[in-house]
Design a protein around this motif. Structure first.
Motif, PDB file in Angstrom:
ATOM      1  N   GLY A   7     -32.734 -59.457 -28.448  1.00  0.00           N
ATOM      2  CA  GLY A   7     -33.124 -59.618 -27.050  1.00  0.00           C
ATOM      3  C   GLY A   7     -32.165 -60.487 -26.274  1.00  0.00           C
ATOM      4  N   LEU A   8     -31.653 -61.530 -26.925  1.00  0.00           N
ATOM      5  CA  LEU A   8     -30.690 -62.397 -26.250  1.00  0.00           C
ATOM      6  C   LEU A   8     -29.375 -61.676 -25.997  1.00  0.00           C
ATOM      7  CD1 LEU A   8     -31.333 -65.803 -28.027  1.00  0.00           C
ATOM      8  CD2 LEU A   8     -31.959 -65.138 -25.713  1.00  0.00           C
ATOM      9  N   VAL A   9     -28.931 -60.865 -26.952  1.00  0.00           N
ATOM     10  CA  VAL A   9     -27.705 -60.087 -26.758  1.00  0.00           C
ATOM     11  C   VAL A   9     -27.911 -59.051 -25.655  1.00  0.00           C
ATOM     12  CG1 VAL A   9     -26.154 -58.419 -27.856  1.00  0.00           C
ATOM     13  CG2 VAL A   9     -26.838 -60.467 -29.082  1.00  0.00           C
ATOM     14  N   ALA A  10     -29.079 -58.410 -25.627  1.00  0.00           N
ATOM     15  CA  ALA A  10     -29.375 -57.440 -24.568  1.00  0.00           C
ATOM     16  C   ALA A  10     -29.433 -58.123 -23.207  1.00  0.00           C
ATOM     17  CB  ALA A  10     -30.691 -56.722 -24.870  1.00  0.00           C
ATOM     18  N   THR A  11     -30.019 -59.305 -23.154  1.00  0.00           N
ATOM     19  CA  THR A  11     -30.085 -60.056 -21.902  1.00  0.00           C
ATOM     20  C   THR A  11     -28.691 -60.419 -21.418  1.00  0.00           C
ATOM     21  OG1 THR A  11     -32.212 -60.966 -22.571  1.00  0.00           O
ATOM     22  CG2 THR A  11     -31.068 -62.086 -20.787  1.00  0.00           C
ATOM     23  N   PHE A  12     -27.838 -60.872 -22.333  1.00  0.00           N
ATOM     24  CA  PHE A  12     -26.462 -61.216 -21.968  1.00  0.00           C
ATOM     25  C   PHE A  12     -25.699 -59.985 -21.504  1.00  0.00           C
ATOM     26  CE2 PHE A  12     -21.978 -61.920 -23.022  1.00  0.00           C
ATOM     27  CZ  PHE A  12     -21.736 -63.018 -22.218  1.00  0.00           C
ATOM     28  N   ALA A  13     -25.865 -58.861 -22.188  1.00  0.00           N
ATOM     29  CA  ALA A  13     -25.175 -57.625 -21.799  1.00  0.00           C
ATOM     30  C   ALA A  13     -25.625 -57.156 -20.413  1.00  0.00           C
ATOM     31  CB  ALA A  13     -25.418 -56.536 -22.841  1.00  0.00           C
ATOM     32  N   LEU A  14     -26.914 -57.261 -20.140  1.00  0.00           N
ATOM     33  CA  LEU A  14     -27.415 -56.880 -18.817  1.00  0.00           C
ATOM     34  C   LEU A  14     -26.929 -57.845 -17.739  1.00  0.00           C
ATOM     35  CD1 LEU A  14     -31.009 -55.732 -19.712  1.00  0.00           C
ATOM     36  CD2 LEU A  14     -29.121 -54.302 -18.928  1.00  0.00           C
ATOM     37  N   LEU A  15     -26.823 -59.112 -18.073  1.00  0.00           N
ATOM     38  CA  LEU A  15     -26.280 -60.096 -17.134  1.00  0.00           C
ATOM     39  C   LEU A  15     -24.835 -59.749 -16.782  1.00  0.00           C
ATOM     40  CD1 LEU A  15     -26.335 -62.795 -15.579  1.00  0.00           C
ATOM     41  CD2 LEU A  15     -25.727 -63.905 -17.728  1.00  0.00           C
ATOM     42  N   MET A  16     -24.042 -59.408 -17.780  1.00  0.00           N
ATOM     43  CA  MET A  16     -22.650 -59.030 -17.536  1.00  0.00           C
ATOM     44  C   MET A  16     -22.568 -57.715 -16.748  1.00  0.00           C
ATOM     45  SD  MET A  16     -20.675 -61.368 -18.616  1.00  0.00           S
ATOM     46  CE  MET A  16     -21.896 -62.549 -18.101  1.00  0.00           C
ATOM     47  N   GLY A  17     -23.458 -56.784 -17.044  1.00  0.00           N
ATOM     48  CA  GLY A  17     -23.486 -55.528 -16.302  1.00  0.00           C
ATOM     49  C   GLY A  17     -23.855 -55.726 -14.846  1.00  0.00           C
ATOM     50  N   ALA A  18     -24.834 -56.581 -14.583  1.00  0.00           N
ATOM     51  CA  ALA A  18     -25.226 -56.862 -13.198  1.00  0.00           C
ATOM     52  C   ALA A  18     -24.087 -57.534 -12.443  1.00  0.00           C
ATOM     53  CB  ALA A  18     -26.480 -57.736 -13.176  1.00  0.00           C
ATOM     54  N   SER A  19     -23.402 -58.448 -13.109  1.00  0.00           N
ATOM     55  CA  SER A  19     -22.277 -59.125 -12.466  1.00  0.00           C
ATOM     56  C   SER A  19     -21.143 -58.154 -12.177  1.00  0.00           C
ATOM     57  CB  SER A  19     -21.762 -60.258 -13.358  1.00  0.00           C
ATOM     58  OG  SER A  19     -22.791 -61.167 -13.628  1.00  0.00           O
ATOM     59  N   TRP A  20     -20.859 -57.272 -13.132  1.00  0.00           N
ATOM     60  CA  TRP A  20     -19.776 -56.303 -12.961  1.00  0.00           C
ATOM     61  C   TRP A  20     -20.074 -55.346 -11.807  1.00  0.00           C
ATOM     62  CZ3 TRP A  20     -19.647 -50.914 -14.007  1.00  0.00           C
ATOM     63  CH2 TRP A  20     -18.380 -50.344 -13.895  1.00  0.00           C
ATOM     64  N   ILE A  21     -21.282 -54.836 -11.760  1.00  0.00           N
ATOM     65  CA  ILE A  21     -21.634 -53.895 -10.694  1.00  0.00           C
ATOM     66  C   ILE A  21     -21.632 -54.595  -9.339  1.00  0.00           C
ATOM     67  CG2 ILE A  21     -23.490 -52.448  -9.775  1.00  0.00           C
ATOM     68  CD1 ILE A  21     -24.088 -51.663 -12.641  1.00  0.00           C
ATOM     69  N   ALA A  22     -22.105 -55.838  -9.285  1.00  0.00           N
ATOM     70  CA  ALA A  22     -22.108 -56.578  -8.021  1.00  0.00           C
ATOM     71  C   ALA A  22     -20.683 -56.810  -7.516  1.00  0.00           C
ATOM     72  CB  ALA A  22     -22.839 -57.906  -8.189  1.00  0.00           C
ATOM     73  N   PHE A  23     -19.774 -57.153  -8.407  1.00  0.00           N
ATOM     74  CA  PHE A  23     -18.397 -57.398  -7.990  1.00  0.00           C
ATOM     75  C   PHE A  23     -17.648 -56.116  -7.657  1.00  0.00           C
ATOM     76  CE2 PHE A  23     -18.859 -61.488 -10.361  1.00  0.00           C
ATOM     77  CZ  PHE A  23     -18.736 -62.304  -9.250  1.00  0.00           C
ATOM     78  N   MET A  24     -17.976 -55.020  -8.336  1.00  0.00           N
ATOM     79  CA  MET A  24     -17.250 -53.768  -8.148  1.00  0.00           C
ATOM     80  C   MET A  24     -17.891 -52.822  -7.137  1.00  0.00           C
ATOM     81  SD  MET A  24     -14.600 -54.086  -9.962  1.00  0.00           S
ATOM     82  CE  MET A  24     -13.976 -52.422  -9.915  1.00  0.00           C
ATOM     83  N   ARG A  25     -19.045 -53.149  -6.610  1.00  0.00           N
ATOM     84  CA  ARG A  25     -19.772 -52.202  -5.760  1.00  0.00           C
ATOM     85  C   ARG A  25     -18.987 -51.812  -4.517  1.00  0.00           C
ATOM     86  NH1 ARG A  25     -22.194 -47.867  -5.969  1.00  0.00           N
ATOM     87  NH2 ARG A  25     -24.294 -48.284  -6.583  1.00  0.00           N
ATOM     88  N   PHE A  26     -18.215 -52.729  -3.948  1.00  0.00           N
ATOM     89  CA  PHE A  26     -17.454 -52.398  -2.748  1.00  0.00           C
ATOM     90  C   PHE A  26     -16.113 -51.747  -3.086  1.00  0.00           C
ATOM     91  CE2 PHE A  26     -20.433 -55.540  -1.185  1.00  0.00           C
ATOM     92  CZ  PHE A  26     -20.869 -54.924  -0.020  1.00  0.00           C
ATOM     93  N   ARG A  27     -15.744 -51.707  -4.350  1.00  0.00           N
ATOM     94  CA  ARG A  27     -14.487 -51.080  -4.761  1.00  0.00           C
ATOM     95  C   ARG A  27     -14.685 -49.704  -5.374  1.00  0.00           C
ATOM     96  NH1 ARG A  27     -12.184 -56.408  -7.678  1.00  0.00           N
ATOM     97  NH2 ARG A  27     -11.963 -57.642  -5.807  1.00  0.00           N
ATOM     98  N   MET A  28     -15.819 -49.491  -6.025  1.00  0.00           N
ATOM     99  CA  MET A  28     -16.048 -48.211  -6.690  1.00  0.00           C
ATOM    100  C   MET A  28     -16.567 -47.180  -5.688  1.00  0.00           C
ATOM    101  SD  MET A  28     -19.652 -48.586  -8.831  1.00  0.00           S
ATOM    102  CE  MET A  28     -19.094 -49.842  -9.919  1.00  0.00           C
ATOM    103  N   LYS A  29     -16.489 -45.938  -6.083  1.00  0.00           N
ATOM    104  CA  LYS A  29     -17.006 -44.862  -5.245  1.00  0.00           C
ATOM    105  C   LYS A  29     -18.521 -44.995  -5.121  1.00  0.00           C
ATOM    106  CE  LYS A  29     -13.708 -41.356  -6.695  1.00  0.00           C
ATOM    107  NZ  LYS A  29     -13.615 -40.029  -7.327  1.00  0.00           N
ATOM    108  N   PRO A  30     -19.069 -44.671  -3.963  1.00  0.00           N
ATOM    109  CA  PRO A  30     -20.530 -44.759  -3.829  1.00  0.00           C
ATOM    110  C   PRO A  30     -21.275 -43.773  -4.718  1.00  0.00           C
ATOM    111  CG  PRO A  30     -19.479 -44.590  -1.672  1.00  0.00           C
ATOM    112  CD  PRO A  30     -18.423 -44.379  -2.700  1.00  0.00           C
ATOM    113  N   ASP A  31     -20.622 -42.672  -5.090  1.00  0.00           N
ATOM    114  CA  ASP A  31     -21.319 -41.668  -5.892  1.00  0.00           C
ATOM    115  C   ASP A  31     -21.093 -41.847  -7.393  1.00  0.00           C
ATOM    116  OD1 ASP A  31     -18.677 -40.976  -5.803  1.00  0.00           O
ATOM    117  OD2 ASP A  31     -19.032 -38.845  -5.513  1.00  0.00           O
ATOM    118  N   SER A  32     -20.721 -43.049  -7.811  1.00  0.00           N
ATOM    119  CA  SER A  32     -20.556 -43.334  -9.241  1.00  0.00           C
ATOM    120  C   SER A  32     -21.918 -43.382  -9.930  1.00  0.00           C
ATOM    121  CB  SER A  32     -19.842 -44.673  -9.415  1.00  0.00           C
ATOM    122  OG  SER A  32     -19.769 -45.022 -10.772  1.00  0.00           O
ATOM    123  N   SER A  33     -21.973 -42.877 -11.143  1.00  0.00           N
ATOM    124  CA  SER A  33     -23.233 -42.838 -11.882  1.00  0.00           C
ATOM    125  C   SER A  33     -23.453 -44.074 -12.758  1.00  0.00           C
ATOM    126  CB  SER A  33     -23.284 -41.600 -12.766  1.00  0.00           C
ATOM    127  OG  SER A  33     -23.323 -40.446 -11.962  1.00  0.00           O
TER     128      SER A  33
END
Length: 104
Positions: A7-33
């Protein structure tokens, strides 16, 4: 709520995923899956661990991701939806970081 190592590893992975998407949202295509895949994993995680992520914030972020994925909006509205999604992702990342802080 006792997470264990997995659970801690999953929480950390989701934290990194949320950070990555937040930082890349204005750079990536809006229709990215990739944000939708992340939200699927986050909804599953949130359903497994009660009160891990604020549900209203999570579902607003999911709706924003869906609106951006199936782009039928003008540029100003796309920018506004991206801003709302990044704010939701920051709240989600903060709540995931708080969960990790409890176990440090």
């Amino acid at each position: 709520m006792d997470l264990g190592n997995t659970g801690l590893v999953a929480t950390f992975a989701l934290l990194m995923g949320a950070s990555w998407i937040a930082f890349m949202r204005f750079r990536m295509k809006p229709d990215s899956s990739w944000p939708l895949v992340f939200y699927l994993l986050l909804v599953v995680y949130s359903n497994q661990n009660s009160q891990a992520v604020p549900p209203y914030v999570l579902y607003v972020a999911v709706v924003c991701g869906l609106l951006l994925r199936f782009e039928f909006l003008n540029e100003r509205l796309i920018f506004f939806v991206k801003v709302i999604e990044v704010i939701c992702l920051a709240i989600i990342a903060w709540s995931l970081l708080a969960i990790l802080g409890k176990y440090s």
